[in-house]
Design a protein around this motif. Structure first.
Motif, mmCIF file in Angstrom:
data_model
loop_
_atom_site.group_PDB
_atom_site.id
_atom_site.type_symbol
_atom_site.label_atom_id
_atom_site.label_comp_id
_atom_site.label_asym_id
_atom_site.label_seq_id
_atom_site.Cartn_x
_atom_site.Cartn_y
_atom_site.Cartn_z
ATOM 1 N N TYR A 8 0.902 -1.297 0.100
ATOM 2 C CA TYR A 8 0.145 0.118 -0.071
ATOM 3 C C TYR A 8 0.796 1.237 -0.001
ATOM 4 C CZ TYR A 8 -3.412 3.434 1.514
ATOM 5 O OH TYR A 8 -4.323 4.641 1.396
ATOM 6 N N LEU A 17 -7.669 3.010 -7.539
ATOM 7 C CA LEU A 17 -8.753 1.822 -7.625
ATOM 8 C C LEU A 17 -9.397 2.164 -8.853
ATOM 9 C CD1 LEU A 17 -9.552 1.952 -3.922
ATOM 10 C CD2 LEU A 17 -8.700 -0.002 -5.129
ATOM 11 N N ARG A 36 -12.781 -6.854 -4.515
ATOM 12 C CA ARG A 36 -11.815 -7.719 -4.162
ATOM 13 C C ARG A 36 -10.937 -7.797 -5.563
ATOM 14 N NH1 ARG A 36 -10.948 -11.150 -0.235
ATOM 15 N NH2 ARG A 36 -12.627 -11.097 0.410
ATOM 16 N N ALA A 39 -9.173 -4.385 -5.994
ATOM 17 C CA ALA A 39 -7.993 -4.312 -5.043
ATOM 18 C C ALA A 39 -6.874 -5.256 -5.132
ATOM 19 C CB ALA A 39 -8.684 -5.024 -3.305
ATOM 20 N N ARG A 40 -7.101 -6.462 -6.033
ATOM 21 C CA ARG A 40 -6.023 -7.288 -6.261
ATOM 22 C C ARG A 40 -5.201 -6.631 -7.355
ATOM 23 N NH1 ARG A 40 -8.709 -11.390 -8.396
ATOM 24 N NH2 ARG A 40 -9.803 -12.007 -6.562
ATOM 25 N N VAL A 44 -3.719 -3.722 -3.550
ATOM 26 C CA VAL A 44 -3.595 -3.408 -2.272
ATOM 27 C C VAL A 44 -4.651 -4.459 -1.341
ATOM 28 C CG1 VAL A 44 -3.556 -0.951 -2.766
ATOM 29 C CG2 VAL A 44 -5.645 -2.030 -2.954
ATOM 30 N N SER A 45 -4.787 -4.279 -0.204
ATOM 31 C CA SER A 45 -5.469 -5.228 0.671
ATOM 32 C C SER A 45 -7.090 -5.498 0.078
ATOM 33 C CB SER A 45 -5.386 -4.913 2.097
ATOM 34 O OG SER A 45 -6.136 -3.774 2.366
ATOM 35 N N ALA A 46 -7.691 -6.297 0.380
ATOM 36 C CA ALA A 46 -9.149 -6.761 -0.030
ATOM 37 C C ALA A 46 -9.891 -5.373 0.555
ATOM 38 C CB ALA A 46 -9.479 -7.968 0.349
ATOM 39 N N ALA A 48 -8.912 -2.278 1.541
ATOM 40 C CA ALA A 48 -8.670 -1.013 1.231
ATOM 41 C C ALA A 48 -9.607 -0.245 0.174
ATOM 42 C CB ALA A 48 -7.195 -1.015 0.300
ATOM 43 N N PRO A 49 -10.214 -0.907 -0.501
ATOM 44 C CA PRO A 49 -11.279 -0.053 -1.576
ATOM 45 C C PRO A 49 -12.178 0.519 -0.542
ATOM 46 C CG PRO A 49 -10.756 -2.181 -2.721
ATOM 47 C CD PRO A 49 -9.895 -2.233 -1.492
#
Length: 195
Positions: A8, A17, A36, A39-40, A44-46, A48-49
């Protein structure tokens, strides 16, 4: 430093995003979009959005709003190169149709029923306002009577949008080359735009 922390490092997560979602939209269509997956794609992490988008509708509205900004820029650029007001309106219609044909998934997202939430639809409507304002300016330059302008604008929009949908949905055979799409659009619009 953890792996998720190392991933991140976006200066503007929201823009990253939206960019990732736009790339996925072009690649797999709206059906393949999920928070998801975005994010991928953004690395970034799932979760984060969710810092910027409470749900998929909000993300889709942001992507569509970005699409409307691209769309409005193309419509404005079409006005700049035309030799006169009628030609400008026709070229704007050509830009409309070629945008739809070269950005099919984005066009469908912008104008289709996929975005359902009231708040997201309001965001989408607001995002589309500059594109319609560009059309209104083109019509105002050509039509002296202010009372006629709304009907002329709606007529021009209907023709360009109708042709775009016919091509995008395969109801009319779409030429393979962008220039040929533009030529087809120009020939139709020359018949439809009032003198």
């Amino acid at each position: 430093m953890s792996t998720s922390g190392a991933r991140y490092h976006h200066g503007d997560l929201r823009a990253a995003l939206v960019g990732a979602a736009l790339g996925l939209l072009r690649e797999v269509g709206a059906a393949g979009l999920s928070l998801r997956a975005v994010a991928r794609a953004a690395g970034v992490s799932a979760m984060a959005p969710y810092r910027h988008f409470p749900d998929k509708d909000a993300l889709l509205a942001a992507v569509a709003t970005h699409g409307f900004a691209l769309f409005a820029a193309r419509l404005e650029a079409a006005l700049a190169d035309a030799p006169g007001p009628r030609a400008a309106l026709i070229e704007q219609g050509v830009a409309y149709v070629t945008f739809a044909c070269t950005e099919r998934a984005l066009f469908r997202l912008m104008f289709g029923p996929l975005i359902a939430g009231a708040k997201a639809r309001a965001t989408l409507h607001e995002g589309g306002a500059p594109a319609y304002a560009a059309l209104e300016r083109a019509v105002a330059a050509m039509v002296a009577d202010p009372a006629r302008r709304p009907a002329v604008a709606l007529s021009c929009w209907s023709v360009a949008h109708g042709l775009a949908c016919l091509l995008v949905d395969g109801q009319v055979a779409m030429p393979a080359e962008t220039e040929a799409i533009g030529a087809l659009a120009r020939s139709v619009l020359e018949q439809a735009v009032p003198s």
